[in-house]
Design a protein around this motif. Structure first.
Motif, PDB file in Angstrom:
ATOM      1  N   ASN A  26      -0.018  -9.779   9.311  1.00 20.81           N
ATOM      2  CA  ASN A  26       0.394  -8.636  10.129  1.00 20.81           C
ATOM      3  C   ASN A  26      -0.297  -7.347   9.696  1.00 20.81           C
ATOM      4  O   ASN A  26       0.062  -6.263  10.148  1.00 20.81           O
ATOM      5  CB  ASN A  26       1.908  -8.452  10.053  1.00 20.81           C
ATOM      6  N   GLY A  27      -1.312  -7.447   8.812  1.00 20.84           N
ATOM      7  CA  GLY A  27      -2.071  -6.272   8.396  1.00 20.84           C
ATOM      8  C   GLY A  27      -1.561  -5.593   7.146  1.00 20.84           C
ATOM      9  O   GLY A  27      -2.208  -4.674   6.646  1.00 20.84           O
ATOM     10  N   TYR A  28      -0.426  -5.994   6.599  1.00 24.63           N
ATOM     11  CA  TYR A  28       0.085  -5.393   5.369  1.00 24.63           C
ATOM     12  C   TYR A  28      -0.896  -5.645   4.229  1.00 24.63           C
ATOM     13  O   TYR A  28      -1.356  -6.771   4.036  1.00 24.63           O
ATOM     14  CB  TYR A  28       1.451  -5.981   4.994  1.00 24.63           C
ATOM     15  N   ARG A  29      -1.194  -4.605   3.452  1.00 26.54           N
ATOM     16  CA  ARG A  29      -2.096  -4.729   2.322  1.00 26.54           C
ATOM     17  C   ARG A  29      -1.306  -4.710   1.022  1.00 26.54           C
ATOM     18  O   ARG A  29      -0.390  -3.898   0.860  1.00 26.54           O
ATOM     19  CB  ARG A  29      -3.127  -3.590   2.330  1.00 26.54           C
ATOM     20  N   GLU A  56      -6.715  17.899  -0.633  1.00 26.51           N
ATOM     21  CA  GLU A  56      -6.532  18.871   0.443  1.00 26.51           C
ATOM     22  C   GLU A  56      -7.649  18.765   1.473  1.00 26.51           C
ATOM     23  O   GLU A  56      -7.401  18.784   2.686  1.00 26.51           O
ATOM     24  CB  GLU A  56      -6.498  20.275  -0.156  1.00 26.51           C
ATOM     25  N   VAL A  57      -8.892  18.639   1.005  1.00 30.14           N
ATOM     26  CA  VAL A  57     -10.029  18.523   1.921  1.00 30.14           C
ATOM     27  C   VAL A  57      -9.920  17.243   2.738  1.00 30.14           C
ATOM     28  O   VAL A  57     -10.138  17.234   3.957  1.00 30.14           O
ATOM     29  CB  VAL A  57     -11.360  18.551   1.145  1.00 30.14           C
ATOM     30  N   ARG A  58      -9.595  16.126   2.073  1.00 30.70           N
ATOM     31  CA  ARG A  58      -9.478  14.843   2.786  1.00 30.70           C
ATOM     32  C   ARG A  58      -8.423  14.916   3.878  1.00 30.70           C
ATOM     33  O   ARG A  58      -8.616  14.390   4.980  1.00 30.70           O
ATOM     34  CB  ARG A  58      -9.142  13.727   1.800  1.00 30.70           C
ATOM     35  N   ILE A  82       0.813  -1.204   0.000  1.00 30.80           N
ATOM     36  CA  ILE A  82       0.000   0.000   0.000  1.00 30.80           C
ATOM     37  C   ILE A  82       0.853   1.263   0.000  1.00 30.80           C
ATOM     38  O   ILE A  82       0.489   2.260  -0.633  1.00 30.80           O
ATOM     39  CB  ILE A  82      -0.974  -0.018   1.206  1.00 30.80           C
ATOM     40  N   ARG A  83       2.005   1.222   0.674  1.00 30.13           N
ATOM     41  CA  ARG A  83       2.835   2.429   0.730  1.00 30.13           C
ATOM     42  C   ARG A  83       3.389   2.784  -0.648  1.00 30.13           C
ATOM     43  O   ARG A  83       3.503   3.964  -0.991  1.00 30.13           O
ATOM     44  CB  ARG A  83       3.974   2.259   1.738  1.00 30.13           C
ATOM     45  N   SER A 118      -2.330   6.590   2.245  1.00 30.60           N
ATOM     46  CA  SER A 118      -2.750   5.250   2.665  1.00 30.60           C
ATOM     47  C   SER A 118      -4.135   5.302   3.288  1.00 30.60           C
ATOM     48  O   SER A 118      -4.938   4.376   3.135  1.00 30.60           O
ATOM     49  CB  SER A 118      -1.747   4.673   3.666  1.00 30.60           C
ATOM     50  N   ARG A 119      -4.432   6.397   3.958  1.00 24.90           N
ATOM     51  CA  ARG A 119      -5.751   6.562   4.557  1.00 24.90           C
ATOM     52  C   ARG A 119      -6.846   6.552   3.490  1.00 24.90           C
ATOM     53  O   ARG A 119      -7.897   5.950   3.677  1.00 24.90           O
ATOM     54  CB  ARG A 119      -5.784   7.881   5.331  1.00 24.90           C
ATOM     55  N   THR A 120      -6.585   7.227   2.368  1.00 20.84           N
ATOM     56  CA  THR A 120      -7.573   7.246   1.291  1.00 20.84           C
ATOM     57  C   THR A 120      -7.766   5.850   0.704  1.00 20.84           C
ATOM     58  O   THR A 120      -8.900   5.424   0.433  1.00 20.84           O
ATOM     59  CB  THR A 120      -7.142   8.224   0.189  1.00 20.84           C
ATOM     60  N   LEU A 121      -6.673   5.121   0.503  1.00 28.64           N
ATOM     61  CA  LEU A 121      -6.781   3.761  -0.035  1.00 28.64           C
ATOM     62  C   LEU A 121      -7.555   2.857   0.923  1.00 28.64           C
ATOM     63  O   LEU A 121      -8.346   2.015   0.491  1.00 28.64           O
ATOM     64  CB  LEU A 121      -5.384   3.194  -0.308  1.00 28.64           C
TER      65      LEU A 121
END
Length: 265
Positions: free
Chosen positions: A53-56, A147-149, A22-23, A33-36
């Motif tokens: 371990n949560g890696y996407r 920017e808004v996100r 994801i990074r 990453s938050r948006t994804l």
């Protein structure tokens, strides 16, 4: 964007399938990453695999889907509409072909918009007086999405986009007119030298706050969010231009801070 395999990620098993963590996907696309993760939550884009371990991780099919998402988003479609448009499975080549066709359709509009923005820039440089309609004429609101996100969260953008998409053409025209009127009134008060603490200016700020809540899909900004918006009006040249320049924007900022102190928590 560098390719990865499972062997390259900590704590995962081996696999021959080429994937991107994801990074790397975030870095290559300019998304966070938050948006994804938000796309995953609304079932717009799911990773091909989530490690223990949560890696996407995202494989070719997901990259192709993300390409289509970004190309449709660039054309102004809300996420709900994009999700409907992506029901069919499409290869990356087909996605690029579709994107190219859509871009070619927009070419005449873009050429016209460039001419309008050039005229606006020329007017600013020469100090010519401009109406607020002239200032906004070349603006594409979708470019503020990231920017808004980042400033106010995914929900603020999604609410605003859903609200706009649900309007009829007549309602959208009225909405645009209200946006111009609200901001033009603030600019006129600042240009006229009105006292930012006076009842007239404070009434305009109250109306502006209602307008912001409307634009945010019914979410009324609290004191921190509203005063943060006021700071942008001064520090961001795009917004300062709407209000006639930094000095006027500073007066409006002062009025917003005074109103927020008395009316917001």
């Amino acid at each position: 964007m560098s390719m990865r395999t499972d062997d390259d990620a900590p704590g995962t098993g081996g696999s021959d399938m080429m994937e991107w963590p994801i990074r790397d996907l975030a870095r290559a696309t300019g998304l966070t990453s938050r948006t994804l993760r938000h796309y995953e939550q609304i079932d717009l884009l799911r990773p091909s695999r989530v490690a223990g371990n949560g890696y996407r991780f995202y494989a070719d099919a997901e990259v192709a889907r993300l390409y289509r998402i970004l190309s449709l988003r660039a054309l102004g479609l809300p996420l709900a509409g994009i999700r409907l448009a992506l029901d069919d499975e499409t290869s990356l080549a087909s996605a690029i072909e579709s994107h190219l066709a859509l871009l070619e359709e927009r070419r005449d509009h873009t050429i016209h918009q460039i001419a309008v923005v050039r005229d606006t820039l020329d007017a600013v440089r020469k100090g010519r007086s401009m109406s607020i309609d002239d200032v906004f004429s070349g603006v594409d609101p979708s470019r503020y999405e990231t920017e808004v996100r980042e400033r106010w969260g995914d929900d603020a953008w999604e609410r605003s986009a859903r609200r706009r998409a649900d309007l009829t053409d007549e309602q959208r025209e009225a909405d645009d007119r209200r946006s111009v009127d609200v901001n033009a009134a603030l600019r006129a008060a600042a240009d006229a030298g009105d006292d930012p603490s006076g009842p007239r200016f404070q009434a305009l700020i109250a109306d502006h706050h209602r307008w912001v809540a409307e634009q945010w899909g019914g979410r009324s900004p609290d004191r921190a969010a509203y005063t943060g918006l006021a700071e942008m009006y001064v520090t961001d040249a795009r917004f300062a231009a709407v209000y006639g320049g930094v000095p006027s924007a500073e007066v409006i900022r002062a009025a917003i801070h005074l109103w927020s102190r008395d009316h917001l928590a």
